[in-house]
Design a protein around this motif. Structure first.
Motif, PDB file in Angstrom:
ATOM      1  N   ASP A 297       0.856  -1.185   0.000  1.00 53.55           N
ATOM      2  CA  ASP A 297       0.000   0.000   0.000  1.00 53.55           C
ATOM      3  C   ASP A 297       0.893   1.236   0.000  1.00 53.55           C
ATOM      4  O   ASP A 297       1.389   1.665   1.038  1.00 53.55           O
ATOM      5  N   ASP A 298       1.126   1.807  -1.178  1.00 48.21           N
ATOM      6  CA  ASP A 298       1.994   2.975  -1.296  1.00 48.21           C
ATOM      7  C   ASP A 298       1.344   4.244  -0.777  1.00 48.21           C
ATOM      8  O   ASP A 298       2.006   5.275  -0.691  1.00 48.21           O
ATOM      9  N   ASN A 299       0.079   4.211  -0.429  1.00 50.93           N
ATOM     10  CA  ASN A 299      -0.605   5.408   0.043  1.00 50.93           C
ATOM     11  C   ASN A 299      -0.676   5.506   1.565  1.00 50.93           C
ATOM     12  O   ASN A 299      -1.229   6.464   2.082  1.00 50.93           O
ATOM     13  N   ALA A 300      -0.116   4.527   2.258  1.00 47.46           N
ATOM     14  CA  ALA A 300      -0.116   4.578   3.719  1.00 47.46           C
ATOM     15  C   ALA A 300       0.844   5.677   4.179  1.00 47.46           C
ATOM     16  O   ALA A 300       1.973   5.742   3.710  1.00 47.46           O
ATOM     17  N   PRO A 301       0.411   6.563   5.055  1.00 48.50           N
ATOM     18  CA  PRO A 301       1.265   7.677   5.498  1.00 48.50           C
ATOM     19  C   PRO A 301       2.580   7.195   6.096  1.00 48.50           C
ATOM     20  O   PRO A 301       2.600   6.247   6.870  1.00 48.50           O
ATOM     21  N   GLY A 302       3.667   7.845   5.687  1.00 53.88           N
ATOM     22  CA  GLY A 302       4.964   7.555   6.266  1.00 53.88           C
ATOM     23  C   GLY A 302       5.624   6.295   5.738  1.00 53.88           C
ATOM     24  O   GLY A 302       6.665   5.894   6.224  1.00 53.88           O
ATOM     25  N   ARG A 303       5.047   5.661   4.753  1.00 53.58           N
ATOM     26  CA  ARG A 303       5.608   4.421   4.218  1.00 53.58           C
ATOM     27  C   ARG A 303       6.350   4.701   2.921  1.00 53.58           C
ATOM     28  O   ARG A 303       6.148   5.723   2.279  1.00 53.58           O
ATOM     29  N   ALA A 304       7.164   3.767   2.524  1.00 58.60           N
ATOM     30  CA  ALA A 304       7.922   3.912   1.284  1.00 58.60           C
ATOM     31  C   ALA A 304       6.969   4.152   0.128  1.00 58.60           C
ATOM     32  O   ALA A 304       6.000   3.429  -0.051  1.00 58.60           O
ATOM     33  N   GLY A 305       7.213   5.196  -0.618  1.00 61.88           N
ATOM     34  CA  GLY A 305       6.407   5.493  -1.788  1.00 61.88           C
ATOM     35  C   GLY A 305       5.164   6.320  -1.533  1.00 61.88           C
ATOM     36  O   GLY A 305       4.474   6.697  -2.461  1.00 61.88           O
ATOM     37  N   ALA A 306       4.867   6.596  -0.281  1.00 56.27           N
ATOM     38  CA  ALA A 306       3.654   7.353   0.032  1.00 56.27           C
ATOM     39  C   ALA A 306       3.813   8.808  -0.390  1.00 56.27           C
ATOM     40  O   ALA A 306       4.867   9.406  -0.192  1.00 56.27           O
TER      41      ALA A 306
END
Length: 81
Positions: free
Chosen positions: A65-74
């Protein structure tokens, strides 16, 4: 060495954890993989290419899930230490 954190909402059990750890551990440059079932995140330490880690997680059968805040690719996010 760096750490990258990926949000993987599909991890729910020990089998999920083992499948991801096996695939990601086989990637050149990965020193350590930690799957947190409660937080549904995969933390990867090492100098492996992001694309290779993503491919390994995909090969294990899971989506990132690239849209999760603070995660790689967000969008607007950063890599967590």
């Amino acid at each position: 060495m760096s750490m990258t954190v990926y949000s993987v909402p599909g991890v729910t059990c020990g089998h999920c954890k083992a499948a991801i750890e096996t695939e990601v551990s086989a990637v050149r440059g990965v020193d350590r993989v930690v799957v947190d079932l409660d937080a549904k995140i995969v933390s990867v330490e090492g100098d492996a290419a992001d694309a290779d880690i993503r491919a390994a997680i995909d090969e294990a059968g899971y989506d990132i899930d690239d849209n999760a805040p603070g995660r790689a690719g967000a969008p607007g996010g950063s890599l967590l230490p």
